[in-house]
Scaffold this motif. Structure first.
Motif, PDB file in Angstrom:
ATOM      1  N   LEU A  61     -10.258 -10.788  -8.472  1.00  0.00           N
ATOM      2  CA  LEU A  61      -9.906  -9.435  -8.917  1.00  0.00           C
ATOM      3  C   LEU A  61      -9.177  -8.709  -7.790  1.00  0.00           C
ATOM      4  CD1 LEU A  61     -10.117  -7.130 -11.015  1.00  0.00           C
ATOM      5  CD2 LEU A  61     -12.300  -6.518  -9.960  1.00  0.00           C
ATOM      6  N   ILE A  62      -7.975  -8.264  -8.105  1.00  0.00           N
ATOM      7  CA  ILE A  62      -7.150  -7.603  -7.097  1.00  0.00           C
ATOM      8  C   ILE A  62      -6.863  -6.175  -7.530  1.00  0.00           C
ATOM      9  CG2 ILE A  62      -4.917  -7.639  -5.897  1.00  0.00           C
ATOM     10  CD1 ILE A  62      -4.871 -10.679  -6.407  1.00  0.00           C
ATOM     11  N   ALA A  63      -7.097  -5.223  -6.621  1.00  0.00           N
ATOM     12  CA  ALA A  63      -6.670  -3.850  -6.891  1.00  0.00           C
ATOM     13  C   ALA A  63      -5.258  -3.719  -6.340  1.00  0.00           C
ATOM     14  CB  ALA A  63      -7.613  -2.856  -6.228  1.00  0.00           C
ATOM     15  N   LEU A  64      -4.350  -3.271  -7.196  1.00  0.00           N
ATOM     16  CA  LEU A  64      -2.964  -3.085  -6.766  1.00  0.00           C
ATOM     17  C   LEU A  64      -2.703  -1.587  -6.650  1.00  0.00           C
ATOM     18  CD1 LEU A  64      -0.075  -4.116  -6.197  1.00  0.00           C
ATOM     19  CD2 LEU A  64       0.321  -4.100  -8.653  1.00  0.00           C
ATOM     20  N   GLY A  65      -2.617  -1.112  -5.426  1.00  0.00           N
ATOM     21  CA  GLY A  65      -2.338   0.299  -5.179  1.00  0.00           C
ATOM     22  C   GLY A  65      -0.841   0.532  -5.202  1.00  0.00           C
ATOM     23  N   VAL A  66      -0.431   1.558  -5.947  1.00  0.00           N
ATOM     24  CA  VAL A  66       0.996   1.868  -6.047  1.00  0.00           C
ATOM     25  C   VAL A  66       1.186   3.321  -5.617  1.00  0.00           C
ATOM     26  CG1 VAL A  66       3.019   1.862  -7.567  1.00  0.00           C
ATOM     27  CG2 VAL A  66       1.117   0.305  -8.054  1.00  0.00           C
ATOM     28  N   THR A  67       2.091   3.543  -4.666  1.00  0.00           N
ATOM     29  CA  THR A  67       2.322   4.918  -4.220  1.00  0.00           C
ATOM     30  C   THR A  67       3.729   5.353  -4.613  1.00  0.00           C
ATOM     31  OG1 THR A  67       3.146   4.343  -2.024  1.00  0.00           O
ATOM     32  CG2 THR A  67       0.757   4.493  -2.270  1.00  0.00           C
ATOM     33  N   GLY A  68       4.018   6.592  -4.373  1.00  0.00           N
ATOM     34  CA  GLY A  68       5.258   7.189  -4.873  1.00  0.00           C
ATOM     35  C   GLY A  68       6.485   6.890  -4.042  1.00  0.00           C
ATOM     36  N   GLY A  69       7.034   5.729  -4.244  1.00  0.00           N
ATOM     37  CA  GLY A  69       8.293   5.363  -3.585  1.00  0.00           C
ATOM     38  C   GLY A  69       9.215   4.769  -4.616  1.00  0.00           C
ATOM     39  N   ILE A  70      10.484   4.698  -4.285  1.00  0.00           N
ATOM     40  CA  ILE A  70      11.457   4.188  -5.237  1.00  0.00           C
ATOM     41  C   ILE A  70      11.169   2.718  -5.602  1.00  0.00           C
ATOM     42  CG2 ILE A  70      13.172   3.582  -3.449  1.00  0.00           C
ATOM     43  CD1 ILE A  70      13.957   5.034  -6.913  1.00  0.00           C
ATOM     44  N   GLY A  71      10.485   2.010  -4.687  1.00  0.00           N
ATOM     45  CA  GLY A  71      10.164   0.599  -4.950  1.00  0.00           C
ATOM     46  C   GLY A  71       8.999   0.424  -5.927  1.00  0.00           C
ATOM     47  N   ALA A  72       8.446   1.532  -6.446  1.00  0.00           N
ATOM     48  CA  ALA A  72       7.254   1.428  -7.315  1.00  0.00           C
ATOM     49  C   ALA A  72       7.500   0.523  -8.527  1.00  0.00           C
ATOM     50  CB  ALA A  72       6.803   2.815  -7.763  1.00  0.00           C
ATOM     51  N   TYR A  73       8.759   0.505  -8.972  1.00  0.00           N
ATOM     52  CA  TYR A  73       9.044  -0.337 -10.150  1.00  0.00           C
ATOM     53  C   TYR A  73       8.838  -1.817  -9.831  1.00  0.00           C
ATOM     54  CZ  TYR A  73      13.572  -1.729  -8.200  1.00  0.00           C
ATOM     55  OH  TYR A  73      14.541  -2.268  -7.404  1.00  0.00           O
ATOM     56  N   LYS A  74       9.040  -2.178  -8.550  1.00  0.00           N
ATOM     57  CA  LYS A  74       8.844  -3.587  -8.179  1.00  0.00           C
ATOM     58  C   LYS A  74       7.357  -3.989  -8.225  1.00  0.00           C
ATOM     59  CE  LYS A  74      12.579  -4.301  -4.799  1.00  0.00           C
ATOM     60  NZ  LYS A  74      12.715  -4.654  -3.366  1.00  0.00           N
ATOM     61  N   THR A  98      -1.189   6.455  -7.207  1.00  0.00           N
ATOM     62  CA  THR A  98      -1.317   7.824  -6.693  1.00  0.00           C
ATOM     63  C   THR A  98      -0.577   8.736  -7.664  1.00  0.00           C
ATOM     64  OG1 THR A  98       0.675   7.626  -5.360  1.00  0.00           O
ATOM     65  CG2 THR A  98      -1.414   7.053  -4.289  1.00  0.00           C
ATOM     66  N   PRO A  99      -0.913  10.018  -7.659  1.00  0.00           N
ATOM     67  CA  PRO A  99      -0.226  10.921  -8.601  1.00  0.00           C
ATOM     68  C   PRO A  99       1.299  10.849  -8.458  1.00  0.00           C
ATOM     69  CG  PRO A  99      -2.116  12.013  -7.601  1.00  0.00           C
ATOM     70  CD  PRO A  99      -1.994  10.697  -6.910  1.00  0.00           C
ATOM     71  N   SER A 100       1.815  10.726  -7.231  1.00  0.00           N
ATOM     72  CA  SER A 100       3.279  10.697  -7.105  1.00  0.00           C
ATOM     73  C   SER A 100       3.871   9.374  -7.597  1.00  0.00           C
ATOM     74  CB  SER A 100       3.721  11.013  -5.681  1.00  0.00           C
ATOM     75  OG  SER A 100       3.111  10.147  -4.777  1.00  0.00           O
ATOM     76  N   ALA A 101       3.084   8.292  -7.566  1.00  0.00           N
ATOM     77  CA  ALA A 101       3.595   7.008  -8.094  1.00  0.00           C
ATOM     78  C   ALA A 101       3.916   7.130  -9.575  1.00  0.00           C
ATOM     79  CB  ALA A 101       2.576   5.894  -7.863  1.00  0.00           C
ATOM     80  N   THR A 102       3.111   7.927 -10.277  1.00  0.00           N
ATOM     81  CA  THR A 102       3.309   8.058 -11.737  1.00  0.00           C
ATOM     82  C   THR A 102       4.607   8.792 -12.057  1.00  0.00           C
ATOM     83  OG1 THR A 102       2.028  10.095 -11.837  1.00  0.00           O
ATOM     84  CG2 THR A 102       0.819   8.061 -12.227  1.00  0.00           C
ATOM     85  N   ARG A 103       5.219   9.422 -11.048  1.00  0.00           N
ATOM     86  CA  ARG A 103       6.512  10.066 -11.287  1.00  0.00           C
ATOM     87  C   ARG A 103       7.650   9.053 -11.221  1.00  0.00           C
ATOM     88  NH1 ARG A 103       5.837  15.981  -8.816  1.00  0.00           N
ATOM     89  NH2 ARG A 103       7.834  16.180  -9.848  1.00  0.00           N
ATOM     90  N   PHE A 104       7.361   7.873 -10.642  1.00  0.00           N
ATOM     91  CA  PHE A 104       8.381   6.828 -10.564  1.00  0.00           C
ATOM     92  C   PHE A 104       8.237   5.793 -11.682  1.00  0.00           C
ATOM     93  CE2 PHE A 104       8.379   8.612  -6.355  1.00  0.00           C
ATOM     94  CZ  PHE A 104       9.706   8.567  -5.964  1.00  0.00           C
ATOM     95  N   VAL A 105       7.002   5.429 -11.986  1.00  0.00           N
ATOM     96  CA  VAL A 105       6.727   4.451 -13.058  1.00  0.00           C
ATOM     97  C   VAL A 105       5.548   4.974 -13.866  1.00  0.00           C
ATOM     98  CG1 VAL A 105       6.265   2.023 -13.599  1.00  0.00           C
ATOM     99  CG2 VAL A 105       7.242   2.596 -11.397  1.00  0.00           C
ATOM    100  N   GLY A 106       5.611   4.798 -15.174  1.00  0.00           N
ATOM    101  CA  GLY A 106       4.526   5.291 -16.015  1.00  0.00           C
ATOM    102  C   GLY A 106       3.283   4.417 -15.913  1.00  0.00           C
TER     103      GLY A 106
END
Ligand code: CTP
Length: 401
Positions: free
Chosen positions: A2-15, A35-43
């Motif tokens: 089980l892996i937690a994948l943390g995504v933060t608000g950067g342009i690379g979030a789509y990757k 993170t809340p800002s990641a959701t502004r890059f990818v849903g």
């Protein structure tokens, strides 16, 4: 795992979507934490659809006791991957600030942590960021360095998020045990072969490729460099180093023999046709008579050829063969093992409806140098694991390597 994948608000979030897919393809379960800002890059919906799990976006989501959730996740994950990680998040982690779910999870977990930073070149080179990275590194956090090139902000330099494949490979390197298959070259064949006799018809068989794909995936998970030679299949191929697509037995023979010399292990899980039409008509055959006779001739026996070469020179890869039998399973498999000079022969009773062809499970008997072992009915992934355990035992004992 089980892996937690943390995504933060950067342009690379789509990757990060590709990272999630890559980890899943390697057999891991992924839970996305944004993170809340990641959701502004990818849903969040994108990650939810891919991971088939609720995406954690907020520490204070109504209805969920956030404290319990992050502690529960913190103690169940095997790895925390953060991709992309912004300068802001890296700063928070280095300094123990826990003001959102992801930074709190970092403090709460004892699982290994892998970070793929992504930011503007100047930011990446900044003293503040460098110090934070050094602090994290000294704490045992692992990194996948950003790539160089054009950045979305217009700069050229280091800062772009590493490629998803490299992030997945780094995650695998942390998770996989340093067992005997690590860095070994393993070739696996899978699926049926189709033997054409006119432009629209062929003789095939019911193999789905699942067993061979499971072995290839498991070998890759154990750190092997895997080549998969696959006949016509419709299921999704696992993430391995090389996939070679073939159609008929002769083509498979050529593909395997061209690569066998540099392999440490060859697993012949493919259901190779024993006979193929002696001729292939260049035009579609039309129905003239009530009966029709097809002349078949023997195909080259790939496993037997590999066995022959090794029996003569006592070199070459460790060989694993499969024997699909309907009666006297062990006796036939034992005879086949000797005839084809295979180290292991995996026999399955294809007369059972709950195991073997076209189903998810398999019940096999493994015939090896130290005797016969019958394994219970279980998923093909588990059978793959059991087979590779035996292969690793033989590698450790130094059999023909
Ligand atoms: N195999 C192969 N090349 C072939 C046929 C089979 O490499 N042309 C491999 C299969 O991938 C499998 C093993 O040989 O690993 C057993 O195949 P099978 O056809 O069951 O064995 P045979 O010795 O041909 O026996 P049978 O008389 O039962 O057909």
């Amino acid at each position: 795992m089980l892996i937690a994948l943390g995504v933060t608000g950067g342009i690379g979030a789509y990757k990060a979507v590709e990272v999630a897919r890559g980890l899943q393809k390697r057999g891991h379960e992924v839970v996305a934490v944004m993170t809340p800002s990641a959701t502004r890059f990818v849903g969040a919906i994108t990650f939810e659809a891919i991971t088939k799990r609720r995406v954690i976006t907020d520490q204070f989501e109504p209805g969920a006791n956030a404290d319990i959730e992050h502690i529960a996740l913190a103690s169940t994950i095997d790895l925390l991957v953060i991709a992309p990680a912004t300068a802001n998040l890296i700063g928070k982690l280095a300094n123990g600030i826990a003001d959102d779910f992801l930074s709190t999870l970092y403090l709460a977990t004892r699982a290994p942590v892998l970070i793929a930073p992504a930011m503007n070149t100047q930011m990446f080179a900044h003293e503040a960021v460098r110090r934070n990275l050094e602090t994290l590194e000294a704490r045992g956090v692992r990194f996948v360095d950003p790539g160089e090139g054009y950045l979305a902000c217009g700069w050229i330099g280091k800062g772009r998020l590493a490629e998803p494949d490299d992030i997945v490979a780094a995650a695998e390197a942390i998770l996989r045990p340093a067992g005997p298959l690590r860095d070994r070259r393993v070739l696996v064949t899978a699926g049926p072969t189709y033997e054409d006799f006119d432009p629209v018809r062929y003789i095939g068989n019911r193999s789905s490729g699942r067993m061979g794909f499971a072995i290839a995936a498991e070998a890759a998970r154990r750190g092997a460099e895997v080549t998969l030679v696959a006949g016509p299949t419709t299921i999704e191929t696992p993430a391995v180093n090389e996939v070679v697509r073939v159609r008929g037995a002769t083509e498979m023979h050529r593909a395997v023999l061209a690569r066998a010399d540099r392999m440490h292990v060859v697993v012949m899980a493919a259901a190779v046709a024993d006979y193929a039409p002696a001729e292939r008509a260049s035009r579609k055959l039309h129905k003239d008579d009530d009966t029709m006779t097809l002349v078949l001739k023997k195909t080259p026996d790939i496993l037997a050829d590999l066995g022959k070469r090794r029996a003569a020179s006592s070199e070459g890869p460790l060989l694993v063969g499969f024997a699909a039998e309907t009666e006297d399973v062990v006796a036939h498999a034992t005879a086949k093992r000797a005839r084809k000079h295979a180290d292991l022969m995996v026999a399955n009773d294809v007369s059972r409806s709950d195991a073997g062809f076209e189903v998810e499970d398999n019940a096999v008997t493994i015939v090896g140098p130290s005797g016969v072992e019958s394994l219970p009915l279980q998923s093909k992934a588990r059978v793959a694991s059991a087979i590779l355990d035996r292969v690793e035992q033989l590698l450790v004992r130094g059999v023909r390597l």
